[in-house]
Design a protein around this motif. Structure first.
Motif, PDB file in Angstrom:
ATOM      1  N   ALA A 280       3.461  -3.843  -6.244  1.00 43.02           N
ATOM      2  CA  ALA A 280       3.618  -2.712  -5.707  1.00 43.02           C
ATOM      3  C   ALA A 280       4.938  -1.802  -6.125  1.00 43.02           C
ATOM      4  O   ALA A 280       4.913  -0.734  -6.414  1.00 43.02           O
ATOM      5  CB  ALA A 280       3.094  -2.348  -4.358  1.00 43.02           C
ATOM      6  N   VAL A 281       6.025  -2.577  -5.673  1.00 39.32           N
ATOM      7  CA  VAL A 281       7.447  -2.146  -5.771  1.00 39.32           C
ATOM      8  C   VAL A 281       7.774  -1.910  -7.157  1.00 39.32           C
ATOM      9  O   VAL A 281       8.387  -0.658  -7.517  1.00 39.32           O
ATOM     10  CB  VAL A 281       8.410  -2.882  -4.870  1.00 39.32           C
ATOM     11  N   ALA A 282       7.384  -2.683  -8.175  1.00 33.47           N
ATOM     12  CA  ALA A 282       7.923  -2.746  -9.565  1.00 33.47           C
ATOM     13  C   ALA A 282       6.794  -1.418  -9.968  1.00 33.47           C
ATOM     14  O   ALA A 282       7.585  -0.705 -10.905  1.00 33.47           O
ATOM     15  CB  ALA A 282       7.219  -4.020 -10.189  1.00 33.47           C
ATOM     16  N   ARG A 283       5.700  -1.313  -9.703  1.00 30.36           N
ATOM     17  CA  ARG A 283       4.993  -0.069 -10.114  1.00 30.36           C
ATOM     18  C   ARG A 283       5.744   1.168  -9.596  1.00 30.36           C
ATOM     19  O   ARG A 283       5.694   2.375 -10.560  1.00 30.36           O
ATOM     20  CB  ARG A 283       3.459   0.201  -9.837  1.00 30.36           C
TER      21      ARG A 283
ATOM     22  N   GLN B 207       3.528   1.697 -17.918  1.00 29.30           N
ATOM     23  CA  GLN B 207       2.782   1.000 -17.068  1.00 29.30           C
ATOM     24  C   GLN B 207       2.648  -0.652 -17.828  1.00 29.30           C
ATOM     25  O   GLN B 207       2.699  -1.406 -17.151  1.00 29.30           O
ATOM     26  CB  GLN B 207       1.483   1.756 -16.878  1.00 29.30           C
ATOM     27  N   PHE B 208       2.638  -0.511 -18.881  1.00 30.61           N
ATOM     28  CA  PHE B 208       2.232  -1.823 -19.667  1.00 30.61           C
ATOM     29  C   PHE B 208       3.468  -2.525 -19.530  1.00 30.61           C
ATOM     30  O   PHE B 208       3.435  -3.680 -19.290  1.00 30.61           O
ATOM     31  CB  PHE B 208       2.015  -1.559 -21.197  1.00 30.61           C
ATOM     32  N   VAL B 209       4.579  -2.208 -19.726  1.00 37.42           N
ATOM     33  CA  VAL B 209       5.860  -2.918 -19.587  1.00 37.42           C
ATOM     34  C   VAL B 209       6.061  -3.368 -18.321  1.00 37.42           C
ATOM     35  O   VAL B 209       6.416  -4.623 -18.100  1.00 37.42           O
ATOM     36  CB  VAL B 209       7.103  -1.880 -20.110  1.00 37.42           C
ATOM     37  N   CYS B 210       5.887  -2.452 -17.315  1.00 35.50           N
ATOM     38  CA  CYS B 210       5.987  -3.068 -15.979  1.00 35.50           C
ATOM     39  C   CYS B 210       5.042  -4.131 -15.631  1.00 35.50           C
ATOM     40  O   CYS B 210       5.347  -4.963 -14.963  1.00 35.50           O
ATOM     41  CB  CYS B 210       5.573  -1.785 -14.914  1.00 35.50           C
ATOM     42  N   HIS B 211       3.883  -4.127 -15.965  1.00 38.97           N
ATOM     43  CA  HIS B 211       2.850  -5.201 -15.956  1.00 38.97           C
ATOM     44  C   HIS B 211       3.331  -6.381 -16.554  1.00 38.97           C
ATOM     45  O   HIS B 211       3.072  -7.586 -15.973  1.00 38.97           O
ATOM     46  CB  HIS B 211       1.488  -4.821 -16.115  1.00 38.97           C
ATOM     47  N   VAL B 212       3.561  -6.328 -17.742  1.00 37.99           N
ATOM     48  CA  VAL B 212       4.262  -7.609 -18.375  1.00 37.99           C
ATOM     49  C   VAL B 212       5.232  -8.362 -17.807  1.00 37.99           C
ATOM     50  O   VAL B 212       5.299  -9.428 -17.487  1.00 37.99           O
ATOM     51  CB  VAL B 212       4.618  -7.173 -19.854  1.00 37.99           C
ATOM     52  N   LEU B 213       6.387  -7.574 -17.236  1.00 43.66           N
ATOM     53  CA  LEU B 213       7.658  -8.143 -16.516  1.00 43.66           C
ATOM     54  C   LEU B 213       6.878  -8.838 -15.063  1.00 43.66           C
ATOM     55  O   LEU B 213       7.406  -9.820 -14.900  1.00 43.66           O
ATOM     56  CB  LEU B 213       8.514  -7.067 -16.249  1.00 43.66           C
TER      57      LEU B 213
ATOM     58  N   SER C 241       0.661  -1.033  -0.141  1.00 44.42           N
ATOM     59  CA  SER C 241       0.127   0.049   0.059  1.00 44.42           C
ATOM     60  C   SER C 241       0.761   1.146   0.029  1.00 44.42           C
ATOM     61  O   SER C 241       0.776   2.172  -0.693  1.00 44.42           O
ATOM     62  CB  SER C 241      -0.913  -0.018   1.305  1.00 44.42           C
ATOM     63  N   ALA C 242       1.970   1.292   0.775  1.00 42.50           N
ATOM     64  CA  ALA C 242       2.921   2.348   0.838  1.00 42.50           C
ATOM     65  C   ALA C 242       3.515   2.592  -0.473  1.00 42.50           C
ATOM     66  O   ALA C 242       3.450   3.813  -0.701  1.00 42.50           O
ATOM     67  CB  ALA C 242       3.817   2.246   1.817  1.00 42.50           C
ATOM     68  N   ALA C 243       3.914   1.394  -1.280  1.00 43.92           N
ATOM     69  CA  ALA C 243       4.658   1.561  -2.649  1.00 43.92           C
ATOM     70  C   ALA C 243       3.311   2.368  -3.685  1.00 43.92           C
ATOM     71  O   ALA C 243       3.779   3.024  -4.266  1.00 43.92           O
ATOM     72  CB  ALA C 243       4.975   0.223  -2.937  1.00 43.92           C
ATOM     73  N   GLN C 244       2.007   1.693  -3.254  1.00 46.23           N
ATOM     74  CA  GLN C 244       1.114   2.299  -4.277  1.00 46.23           C
ATOM     75  C   GLN C 244       1.032   3.798  -4.152  1.00 46.23           C
ATOM     76  O   GLN C 244       0.599   4.401  -5.052  1.00 46.23           O
ATOM     77  CB  GLN C 244      -0.231   1.346  -4.133  1.00 46.23           C
ATOM     78  N   LEU C 245       0.747   4.003  -2.911  1.00 49.63           N
ATOM     79  CA  LEU C 245       0.698   5.377  -2.474  1.00 49.63           C
ATOM     80  C   LEU C 245       1.617   6.076  -3.137  1.00 49.63           C
ATOM     81  O   LEU C 245       1.249   7.303  -3.592  1.00 49.63           O
ATOM     82  CB  LEU C 245       0.663   5.609  -0.967  1.00 49.63           C
ATOM     83  N   LEU C 246       2.954   5.819  -3.002  1.00 47.98           N
ATOM     84  CA  LEU C 246       3.991   6.468  -3.551  1.00 47.98           C
ATOM     85  C   LEU C 246       4.080   6.761  -4.959  1.00 47.98           C
ATOM     86  O   LEU C 246       4.221   7.842  -5.689  1.00 47.98           O
ATOM     87  CB  LEU C 246       5.403   6.107  -3.286  1.00 47.98           C
ATOM     88  N   THR C 247       3.595   5.672  -5.720  1.00 49.57           N
ATOM     89  CA  THR C 247       3.152   5.799  -7.060  1.00 49.57           C
ATOM     90  C   THR C 247       2.226   6.690  -7.381  1.00 49.57           C
ATOM     91  O   THR C 247       2.377   7.563  -8.491  1.00 49.57           O
ATOM     92  CB  THR C 247       2.812   3.984  -7.467  1.00 49.57           C
ATOM     93  N   PHE C 248       1.250   6.748  -6.835  1.00 50.49           N
ATOM     94  CA  PHE C 248       0.116   7.801  -6.892  1.00 50.49           C
ATOM     95  C   PHE C 248       0.676   8.949  -6.861  1.00 50.49           C
ATOM     96  O   PHE C 248       0.114   9.982  -7.589  1.00 50.49           O
ATOM     97  CB  PHE C 248      -1.171   7.161  -5.967  1.00 50.49           C
ATOM     98  N   ALA C 249       1.280   9.203  -5.753  1.00 52.73           N
ATOM     99  CA  ALA C 249       1.654  10.642  -5.426  1.00 52.73           C
ATOM    100  C   ALA C 249       2.835  11.107  -6.544  1.00 52.73           C
ATOM    101  O   ALA C 249       2.529  12.118  -6.996  1.00 52.73           O
ATOM    102  CB  ALA C 249       2.414  10.578  -4.121  1.00 52.73           C
ATOM    103  N   ILE C 250       3.631  10.108  -7.185  1.00 54.47           N
ATOM    104  CA  ILE C 250       4.471  10.598  -8.175  1.00 54.47           C
ATOM    105  C   ILE C 250       3.702  10.807  -9.598  1.00 54.47           C
ATOM    106  O   ILE C 250       4.089  12.016 -10.011  1.00 54.47           O
ATOM    107  CB  ILE C 250       5.411   9.397  -8.577  1.00 54.47           C
TER     108      ILE C 250
END
Length: 439
Positions: free
Chosen positions: A169-172, A195-201, A33-42
Protein backbone atom coordinates in the motif's frame (compact mmCIF):
# COMPACT_ATOMS: atom_id res chain seq x y z
CA UNK A 1 -14.88 -44.25 15.02
CA UNK A 2 -15.35 -41.34 17.39
CA UNK A 3 -15.58 -37.76 16.40
CA UNK A 4 -12.12 -37.02 17.63
CA UNK A 5 -10.38 -33.94 16.43
CA UNK A 6 -9.04 -30.65 17.48
CA UNK A 7 -11.67 -28.95 19.59
CA UNK A 8 -12.11 -25.33 20.47
CA UNK A 9 -10.83 -24.35 23.92
CA UNK A 10 -13.30 -22.96 26.42
CA UNK A 11 -12.92 -19.55 27.98
CA UNK A 12 -11.18 -16.51 26.58
CA UNK A 13 -7.59 -16.92 27.75
CA UNK A 14 -6.66 -19.06 24.72
CA UNK A 15 -7.82 -16.14 22.58
CA UNK A 16 -5.34 -13.64 24.00
CA UNK A 17 -2.60 -14.45 21.45
CA UNK A 18 -5.24 -14.24 18.72
CA UNK A 19 -6.37 -10.84 20.01
CA UNK A 20 -2.80 -9.59 19.87
CA UNK A 21 -2.47 -10.97 16.36
CA UNK A 22 -5.70 -9.22 15.39
CA UNK A 23 -4.43 -5.90 16.74
CA UNK A 24 -1.27 -6.26 14.67
CA UNK A 25 -3.14 -7.57 11.62
CA UNK A 26 -5.89 -4.97 11.93
CA UNK A 27 -3.34 -2.21 12.41
CA UNK A 28 -1.50 -3.25 9.27
CA UNK A 29 -4.70 -3.37 7.24
CA UNK A 30 -5.80 0.02 8.56
CA UNK A 31 -2.43 1.50 7.63
CA UNK A 32 -2.64 -0.21 4.27
CA UNK A 33 -6.19 1.02 3.77
CA UNK A 34 -5.21 4.58 4.67
CA UNK A 35 -2.36 4.44 2.16
CA UNK A 36 -4.70 3.03 -0.52
CA UNK A 37 -7.22 5.76 0.18
CA UNK A 38 -4.52 8.40 -0.14
CA UNK A 39 -3.40 6.85 -3.43
CA UNK A 40 -6.99 6.89 -4.67
CA UNK A 41 -7.35 10.52 -3.59
CA UNK A 42 -4.18 11.61 -5.38
CA UNK A 43 -5.28 9.89 -8.60
CA UNK A 44 -8.84 11.24 -8.33
CA UNK A 45 -7.59 14.79 -7.86
CA UNK A 46 -4.88 14.83 -10.53
CA UNK A 47 -6.54 12.67 -13.20
CA UNK A 48 -9.80 14.59 -12.99
CA UNK A 49 -13.34 13.26 -13.21
CA UNK A 50 -13.19 12.11 -16.85
CA UNK A 51 -9.81 10.32 -16.79
CA UNK A 52 -10.51 8.94 -13.34
CA UNK A 53 -13.81 7.41 -14.48
CA UNK A 54 -11.91 5.57 -17.27
CA UNK A 55 -9.32 4.36 -14.76
CA UNK A 56 -12.11 3.11 -12.50
CA UNK A 57 -13.76 1.23 -15.37
CA UNK A 58 -10.58 -0.62 -16.41
CA UNK A 59 -9.73 -1.36 -12.79
CA UNK A 60 -13.23 -2.79 -12.33
CA UNK A 61 -12.64 -5.22 -15.19
CA UNK A 62 -9.28 -6.23 -13.70
CA UNK A 63 -10.86 -6.72 -10.27
CA UNK A 64 -13.13 -9.37 -11.78
CA UNK A 65 -10.31 -11.10 -13.67
CA UNK A 66 -7.92 -11.17 -10.71
CA UNK A 67 -10.21 -13.62 -8.88
CA UNK A 68 -9.97 -15.99 -11.84
CA UNK A 69 -6.19 -15.68 -12.06
CA UNK A 70 -4.72 -18.71 -10.30
CA UNK A 71 -8.07 -20.55 -10.33
CA UNK A 72 -8.46 -20.30 -6.56
CA UNK A 73 -5.16 -22.06 -5.80
CA UNK A 74 -4.24 -19.62 -3.01
CA UNK A 75 -7.00 -20.86 -0.70
CA UNK A 76 -5.85 -24.44 -1.26
CA UNK A 77 -2.33 -23.43 -0.26
CA UNK A 78 -3.48 -21.77 2.98
CA UNK A 79 -5.78 -24.64 3.93
CA UNK A 80 -3.38 -27.47 3.10
CA UNK A 81 -0.20 -25.87 4.42
CA UNK A 82 -1.91 -24.81 7.66
CA UNK A 83 -2.64 -28.50 8.25
CA UNK A 84 0.63 -29.96 6.89
CA UNK A 85 3.69 -27.74 6.38
CA UNK A 86 5.55 -30.40 4.37
CA UNK A 87 3.19 -29.96 1.41
CA UNK A 88 4.23 -26.32 0.88
CA UNK A 89 6.62 -26.91 -2.09
CA UNK A 90 3.92 -28.74 -4.07
CA UNK A 91 1.26 -26.16 -3.28
CA UNK A 92 3.60 -23.30 -4.20
CA UNK A 93 4.43 -24.90 -7.54
CA UNK A 94 0.72 -25.55 -8.10
CA UNK A 95 0.00 -21.85 -7.51
CA UNK A 96 2.79 -20.59 -9.76
CA UNK A 97 1.77 -22.81 -12.69
CA UNK A 98 -1.91 -21.88 -12.48
CA UNK A 99 -1.19 -18.17 -11.97
CA UNK A 100 1.09 -17.92 -15.00
CA UNK A 101 -1.18 -19.95 -17.28
CA UNK A 102 -4.47 -18.29 -16.32
CA UNK A 103 -2.87 -14.84 -16.12
CA UNK A 104 -1.54 -15.10 -19.68
CA UNK A 105 -4.98 -16.04 -21.00
CA UNK A 106 -6.74 -13.25 -19.09
CA UNK A 107 -4.27 -10.55 -20.14
CA UNK A 108 -4.41 -11.52 -23.81
CA UNK A 109 -8.22 -11.71 -23.78
CA UNK A 110 -8.51 -8.31 -22.15
CA UNK A 111 -5.82 -6.66 -24.27
CA UNK A 112 -7.62 -7.61 -27.48
CA UNK A 113 -11.12 -6.79 -26.17
CA UNK A 114 -10.90 -3.61 -24.08
CA UNK A 115 -9.42 -1.32 -26.79
CA UNK A 116 -12.83 -1.44 -28.48
CA UNK A 117 -14.35 0.22 -25.39
CA UNK A 118 -11.57 2.43 -23.99
CA UNK A 119 -9.27 4.86 -25.78
CA UNK A 120 -6.28 5.75 -23.63
CA UNK A 121 -4.29 6.96 -26.65
CA UNK A 122 -5.22 8.03 -30.19
CA UNK A 123 -2.63 5.59 -31.54
CA UNK A 124 -4.07 2.04 -31.73
CA UNK A 125 -0.80 0.27 -30.93
CA UNK A 126 -0.11 2.53 -27.94
CA UNK A 127 -3.66 2.06 -26.72
CA UNK A 128 -3.25 -1.73 -26.92
CA UNK A 129 0.09 -1.59 -25.10
CA UNK A 130 -1.17 0.63 -22.28
CA UNK A 131 -4.24 -1.53 -21.67
CA UNK A 132 -2.10 -4.69 -21.73
CA UNK A 133 0.29 -3.10 -19.24
CA UNK A 134 -2.57 -2.20 -16.91
CA UNK A 135 -3.93 -5.74 -17.09
CA UNK A 136 -0.56 -7.33 -16.33
CA UNK A 137 -0.21 -4.97 -13.38
CA UNK A 138 -3.70 -5.31 -11.91
CA UNK A 139 -4.22 -9.01 -12.58
CA UNK A 140 -0.96 -10.97 -12.61
CA UNK A 141 1.28 -8.81 -10.42
CA UNK A 142 -1.48 -8.15 -7.88
CA UNK A 143 -2.15 -11.89 -7.69
CA UNK A 144 1.56 -12.61 -7.13
CA UNK A 145 1.81 -10.06 -4.31
CA UNK A 146 -1.35 -11.31 -2.61
CA UNK A 147 0.00 -14.87 -2.95
CA UNK A 148 3.04 -13.82 -0.92
CA UNK A 149 0.76 -12.52 1.83
CA UNK A 150 -1.24 -15.76 1.84
CA UNK A 151 1.91 -17.88 2.02
CA UNK A 152 2.93 -16.12 5.21
CA UNK A 153 -0.59 -16.56 6.61
CA UNK A 154 -0.44 -20.30 5.79
CA UNK A 155 2.71 -20.48 7.92
CA UNK A 156 1.01 -18.41 10.67
CA UNK A 157 3.64 -15.70 10.14
CA UNK A 158 1.19 -12.83 10.44
CA UNK A 159 3.91 -10.26 11.06
CA UNK A 160 5.40 -10.87 7.61
CA UNK A 161 1.93 -10.96 6.04
CA UNK A 162 1.22 -7.57 7.60
CA UNK A 163 4.48 -6.20 6.20
CA UNK A 164 3.40 -7.27 2.70
CA UNK A 165 0.03 -5.50 3.07
CA UNK A 166 1.47 -2.28 4.44
CA UNK A 167 4.52 -2.27 2.17
CA UNK A 168 2.40 -2.78 -0.95
CA UNK A 169 0.00 0.00 0.00
CA UNK A 170 2.77 2.44 0.90
CA UNK A 171 4.66 1.65 -2.31
CA UNK A 172 1.59 2.51 -4.39
CA UNK A 173 1.11 5.75 -2.49
CA UNK A 174 4.74 6.73 -3.10
CA UNK A 175 4.37 5.87 -6.78
CA UNK A 176 1.21 7.98 -7.08
CA UNK A 177 2.82 10.90 -5.27
CA UNK A 178 5.91 10.78 -7.49
CA UNK A 179 3.90 10.34 -10.67
CA UNK A 180 1.31 13.06 -10.02
CA UNK A 181 2.93 15.51 -7.62
CA UNK A 182 6.53 15.38 -8.80
CA UNK A 183 6.22 14.51 -12.50
CA UNK A 184 2.76 15.86 -13.32
CA UNK A 185 1.10 12.68 -14.56
CA UNK A 186 -2.48 13.56 -15.48
CA UNK A 187 -3.61 10.73 -17.74
CA UNK A 188 -4.31 7.05 -17.24
CA UNK A 189 -1.68 6.20 -19.86
CA UNK A 190 1.10 7.98 -17.97
CA UNK A 191 0.01 6.52 -14.61
CA UNK A 192 -0.02 2.99 -16.06
CA UNK A 193 3.79 3.01 -16.44
CA UNK A 194 4.37 4.17 -12.87
CA UNK A 195 1.89 1.63 -11.56
CA UNK A 196 3.59 -1.23 -13.44
CA UNK A 197 7.07 -0.37 -12.17
CA UNK A 198 5.77 -0.10 -8.61
CA UNK A 199 4.12 -3.52 -8.74
CA UNK A 200 7.19 -5.17 -10.27
CA UNK A 201 9.41 -3.85 -7.47
CA UNK A 202 6.99 -5.00 -4.76
CA UNK A 203 6.67 -8.46 -6.38
CA UNK A 204 10.47 -8.83 -6.46
CA UNK A 205 10.69 -7.81 -2.81
CA UNK A 206 8.06 -10.43 -1.90
CA UNK A 207 9.94 -13.14 -3.82
CA UNK A 208 13.10 -12.25 -1.91
CA UNK A 209 11.27 -12.38 1.44
CA UNK A 210 9.88 -15.86 0.65
CA UNK A 211 13.16 -17.43 -0.38
CA UNK A 212 13.77 -19.04 3.03
CA UNK A 213 10.51 -21.01 3.07
CA UNK A 214 11.56 -23.42 0.34
CA UNK A 215 11.67 -23.79 -3.41
CA UNK A 216 8.55 -24.72 -5.38
CA UNK A 217 8.01 -28.22 -6.72
CA UNK A 218 6.22 -27.73 -10.01
CA UNK A 219 3.23 -29.98 -10.44
CA UNK A 220 -0.53 -29.61 -10.60
CA UNK A 221 -2.26 -30.96 -7.49
CA UNK A 222 -5.22 -32.35 -9.40
CA UNK A 223 -7.51 -33.00 -6.45
CA UNK A 224 -7.35 -29.30 -5.55
CA UNK A 225 -8.42 -28.03 -8.99
CA UNK A 226 -12.19 -28.37 -8.36
CA UNK A 227 -11.79 -27.00 -4.82
CA UNK A 228 -9.93 -23.99 -6.18
CA UNK A 229 -12.61 -23.36 -8.78
CA UNK A 230 -15.33 -23.68 -6.17
CA UNK A 231 -13.44 -21.09 -4.12
CA UNK A 232 -12.75 -18.60 -6.93
CA UNK A 233 -16.06 -18.72 -8.83
CA UNK A 234 -18.06 -17.08 -6.01
CA UNK A 235 -15.57 -14.22 -5.89
CA UNK A 236 -15.75 -13.82 -9.66
CA UNK A 237 -19.53 -13.72 -9.56
CA UNK A 238 -19.44 -11.35 -6.60
CA UNK A 239 -17.05 -9.07 -8.48
CA UNK A 240 -19.49 -9.15 -11.39
CA UNK A 241 -22.30 -8.25 -9.00
CA UNK A 242 -20.28 -5.43 -7.49
CA UNK A 243 -19.52 -3.96 -10.90
CA UNK A 244 -22.94 -4.45 -12.54
CA UNK A 245 -24.24 -1.31 -10.83
CA UNK A 246 -21.10 0.64 -11.78
CA UNK A 247 -21.51 -0.37 -15.43
CA UNK A 248 -25.18 0.61 -15.54
CA UNK A 249 -24.51 3.90 -13.77
CA UNK A 250 -21.86 4.71 -16.36
CA UNK A 251 -24.52 4.31 -19.06
CA UNK A 252 -27.32 6.33 -17.44
CA UNK A 253 -25.57 8.94 -15.27
CA UNK A 254 -22.72 11.44 -15.42
CA UNK A 255 -18.98 10.86 -14.98
CA UNK A 256 -19.14 12.71 -11.65
CA UNK A 257 -21.70 10.29 -10.21
CA UNK A 258 -19.73 7.28 -11.48
CA UNK A 259 -16.50 8.66 -9.98
CA UNK A 260 -18.10 9.61 -6.65
CA UNK A 261 -19.83 6.25 -6.43
CA UNK A 262 -16.56 4.41 -7.10
CA UNK A 263 -14.89 6.35 -4.28
CA UNK A 264 -17.80 5.50 -1.95
CA UNK A 265 -17.37 1.85 -2.88
CA UNK A 266 -13.68 2.08 -2.10
CA UNK A 267 -14.53 3.53 1.31
CA UNK A 268 -16.85 0.55 1.92
CA UNK A 269 -14.07 -1.86 0.98
CA UNK A 270 -11.67 -0.03 3.28
CA UNK A 271 -14.06 -0.24 6.22
CA UNK A 272 -14.47 -3.99 5.63
CA UNK A 273 -10.72 -4.46 6.07
CA UNK A 274 -11.22 -4.30 9.84
CA UNK A 275 -13.33 -7.45 9.56
CA UNK A 276 -11.01 -9.02 7.00
CA UNK A 277 -8.16 -8.64 9.49
CA UNK A 278 -10.12 -10.86 11.85
CA UNK A 279 -11.02 -13.42 9.19
CA UNK A 280 -7.45 -13.78 7.92
CA UNK A 281 -6.01 -14.72 11.34
CA UNK A 282 -8.94 -17.03 12.12
CA UNK A 283 -8.78 -19.03 8.87
CA UNK A 284 -5.68 -21.25 9.48
CA UNK A 285 -6.85 -22.25 12.97
CA UNK A 286 -10.36 -22.94 11.70
CA UNK A 287 -8.91 -25.14 8.96
CA UNK A 288 -7.19 -27.28 11.60
CA UNK A 289 -10.19 -27.44 13.96
CA UNK A 290 -12.69 -28.35 11.22
CA UNK A 291 -10.55 -31.21 9.83
CA UNK A 292 -12.70 -33.62 11.88
CA UNK A 293 -15.99 -31.79 11.27
CA UNK A 294 -17.45 -28.33 11.10
CA UNK A 295 -19.32 -28.80 14.38
CA UNK A 296 -16.02 -28.69 16.29
CA UNK A 297 -15.68 -25.00 15.37
CA UNK A 298 -19.21 -23.84 16.16
CA UNK A 299 -18.28 -22.07 19.42
CA UNK A 300 -15.30 -20.47 17.70
CA UNK A 301 -17.40 -19.23 14.78
CA UNK A 302 -20.07 -17.73 17.05
CA UNK A 303 -17.39 -15.84 18.95
CA UNK A 304 -15.96 -14.58 15.67
CA UNK A 305 -19.48 -13.50 14.64
CA UNK A 306 -19.87 -11.40 17.79
CA UNK A 307 -16.48 -9.80 17.29
CA UNK A 308 -17.05 -9.16 13.56
CA UNK A 309 -20.43 -7.53 14.22
CA UNK A 310 -18.98 -5.18 16.84
CA UNK A 311 -16.01 -4.31 14.64
CA UNK A 312 -18.18 -3.62 11.60
CA UNK A 313 -20.51 -1.34 13.58
CA UNK A 314 -17.53 0.67 14.80
CA UNK A 315 -16.11 0.87 11.26
CA UNK A 316 -19.45 2.00 9.81
CA UNK A 317 -19.88 4.71 12.43
CA UNK A 318 -16.33 5.96 11.84
CA UNK A 319 -16.83 6.24 8.07
CA UNK A 320 -20.21 7.95 8.54
CA UNK A 321 -18.74 10.59 10.85
CA UNK A 322 -15.64 11.22 8.73
CA UNK A 323 -17.47 11.46 5.38
CA UNK A 324 -17.77 15.30 5.37
CA UNK A 325 -13.98 15.61 5.31
CA UNK A 326 -13.58 13.62 2.08
CA UNK A 327 -14.07 16.51 -0.41
CA UNK A 328 -10.98 18.18 1.07
CA UNK A 329 -9.04 15.03 0.19
CA UNK A 330 -10.50 14.06 -3.18
CA UNK A 331 -11.49 17.46 -4.51
CA UNK A 332 -14.70 19.49 -4.45
CA UNK A 333 -15.67 18.49 -8.00
CA UNK A 334 -16.89 15.20 -6.49
CA UNK A 335 -20.09 16.86 -5.28
CA UNK A 336 -22.04 13.64 -4.56
CA UNK A 337 -19.27 12.01 -2.55
CA UNK A 338 -20.37 12.72 1.04
CA UNK A 339 -23.96 11.57 0.53
CA UNK A 340 -22.86 8.44 -1.33
CA UNK A 341 -20.36 7.45 1.37
CA UNK A 342 -22.87 7.93 4.16
CA UNK A 343 -25.51 5.96 2.27
CA UNK A 344 -23.18 2.98 1.83
CA UNK A 345 -21.36 3.10 5.16
CA UNK A 346 -23.70 0.72 7.04
CA UNK A 347 -23.57 -1.99 4.37
CA UNK A 348 -20.40 -3.27 6.03
CA UNK A 349 -22.45 -4.70 8.95
CA UNK A 350 -24.44 -7.38 7.06
CA UNK A 351 -21.38 -7.94 4.85
CA UNK A 352 -19.31 -8.75 7.94
CA UNK A 353 -21.99 -11.05 9.37
CA UNK A 354 -22.27 -13.27 6.32
CA UNK A 355 -18.53 -13.27 5.64
CA UNK A 356 -17.99 -15.13 8.94
CA UNK A 357 -20.19 -17.99 7.76
CA UNK A 358 -18.57 -18.34 4.34
CA UNK A 359 -15.07 -18.20 5.82
CA UNK A 360 -15.99 -21.08 8.13
CA UNK A 361 -17.37 -23.09 5.23
CA UNK A 362 -14.20 -22.44 3.26
CA UNK A 363 -11.89 -23.41 6.13
CA UNK A 364 -13.77 -26.70 6.54
CA UNK A 365 -13.43 -27.52 2.84
CA UNK A 366 -17.12 -27.18 1.95
CA UNK A 367 -16.36 -25.17 -1.15
CA UNK A 368 -19.18 -26.58 -3.28
CA UNK A 369 -21.82 -25.38 -0.81
CA UNK A 370 -19.96 -22.12 -0.30
CA UNK A 371 -19.72 -21.58 -4.05
CA UNK A 372 -23.41 -22.35 -4.52
CA UNK A 373 -24.71 -19.87 -1.95
CA UNK A 374 -22.28 -17.12 -2.93
CA UNK A 375 -22.68 -17.76 -6.65
CA UNK A 376 -26.47 -17.77 -6.65
CA UNK A 377 -26.50 -14.72 -4.40
CA UNK A 378 -24.15 -12.87 -6.71
CA UNK A 379 -26.11 -13.75 -9.85
CA UNK A 380 -29.40 -12.63 -8.30
CA UNK A 381 -27.65 -9.61 -6.81
CA UNK A 382 -26.14 -8.58 -10.14
CA UNK A 383 -29.56 -8.66 -11.77
CA UNK A 384 -31.17 -6.69 -8.94
CA UNK A 385 -28.34 -4.12 -8.77
CA UNK A 386 -28.38 -3.59 -12.53
CA UNK A 387 -32.17 -3.20 -12.66
CA UNK A 388 -32.31 -0.90 -9.62
CA UNK A 389 -29.46 1.25 -10.96
CA UNK A 390 -31.22 1.60 -14.31
CA UNK A 391 -34.70 2.15 -12.86
CA UNK A 392 -33.87 4.70 -10.14
CA UNK A 393 -30.23 5.85 -10.26
CA UNK A 394 -28.49 6.29 -7.90
CA UNK A 395 -30.99 5.76 -5.03
CA UNK A 396 -32.00 2.36 -6.40
CA UNK A 397 -28.35 1.31 -6.35
CA UNK A 398 -28.05 1.96 -2.62
CA UNK A 399 -31.33 0.21 -1.78
CA UNK A 400 -30.28 -2.86 -3.79
CA UNK A 401 -27.01 -3.00 -1.86
CA UNK A 402 -28.80 -3.42 1.48
CA UNK A 403 -31.36 -5.88 0.11
CA UNK A 404 -28.63 -8.08 -1.36
CA UNK A 405 -26.38 -8.12 1.69
CA UNK A 406 -29.22 -8.84 4.14
CA UNK A 407 -30.43 -11.68 1.93
CA UNK A 408 -26.88 -13.07 1.93
CA UNK A 409 -26.88 -13.08 5.75
CA UNK A 410 -29.97 -15.31 5.79
CA UNK A 411 -28.70 -17.63 3.04
CA UNK A 412 -25.14 -18.15 4.28
CA UNK A 413 -26.03 -18.78 7.91
CA UNK A 414 -28.78 -21.20 6.90
CA UNK A 415 -26.26 -23.22 4.88
CA UNK A 416 -23.59 -23.02 7.60
CA UNK A 417 -25.91 -24.30 10.35
CA UNK A 418 -27.16 -27.06 8.07
CA UNK A 419 -23.61 -28.39 7.62
CA UNK A 420 -22.88 -28.09 11.34
CA UNK A 421 -25.93 -30.23 12.05
CA UNK A 422 -24.98 -32.72 9.33
CA UNK A 423 -21.41 -33.12 10.61
CA UNK A 424 -22.61 -33.56 14.18
CA UNK A 425 -25.11 -36.26 13.14
CA UNK A 426 -22.46 -38.01 11.05
CA UNK A 427 -20.01 -38.00 13.95
CA UNK A 428 -22.67 -39.47 16.25
CA UNK A 429 -23.40 -42.28 13.77
CA UNK A 430 -19.69 -43.08 13.44
CA UNK A 431 -19.32 -43.13 17.21
CA UNK A 432 -22.24 -45.52 17.61
CA UNK A 433 -20.87 -47.75 14.85
CA UNK A 434 -17.51 -47.82 16.63
CA UNK A 435 -19.16 -48.95 19.86
CA UNK A 436 -21.03 -51.74 18.04
CA UNK A 437 -17.88 -52.99 16.31
CA UNK A 438 -15.98 -52.76 19.61
CA UNK A 439 -18.46 -55.04 21.27
Amino acid sequence: MSSEGITESRGYKPFLPMILSYVASGGSLVLGSAAQLLTFAILARFLGVDEFSVFVAITAVASIAVHLCGLGAMECLVRRVARERAIYPEMLGHNILLTVASGLVLVLAGAFTLPFFFALSPDAITNFAVIALMLVTNIVLVRVIVLAEQIFIAHSDFASANKVVVGFAVARTIAAALACLAFGASTVASWAIWQFVCHVLVALACAWALRGLGRPRYRIVREELPQGLYFSIPFILRALRQNADLLVLSLVTTAEIVSSYSVARRMLESSFLSVEALNRIIYPGSARITAAGLHHALVRVLRVLAAATAISLAAALTVFLLAPALPYLFGHEYVSLVGFVRSLSWVVVPLAIWSVAVEALGASGYHAARAAVMGLGSIAGAALAAWASWYAPPAGTFVSFYVIEIAMVVATWTVFLRFVRRDREQAALEYQAGIVHGN
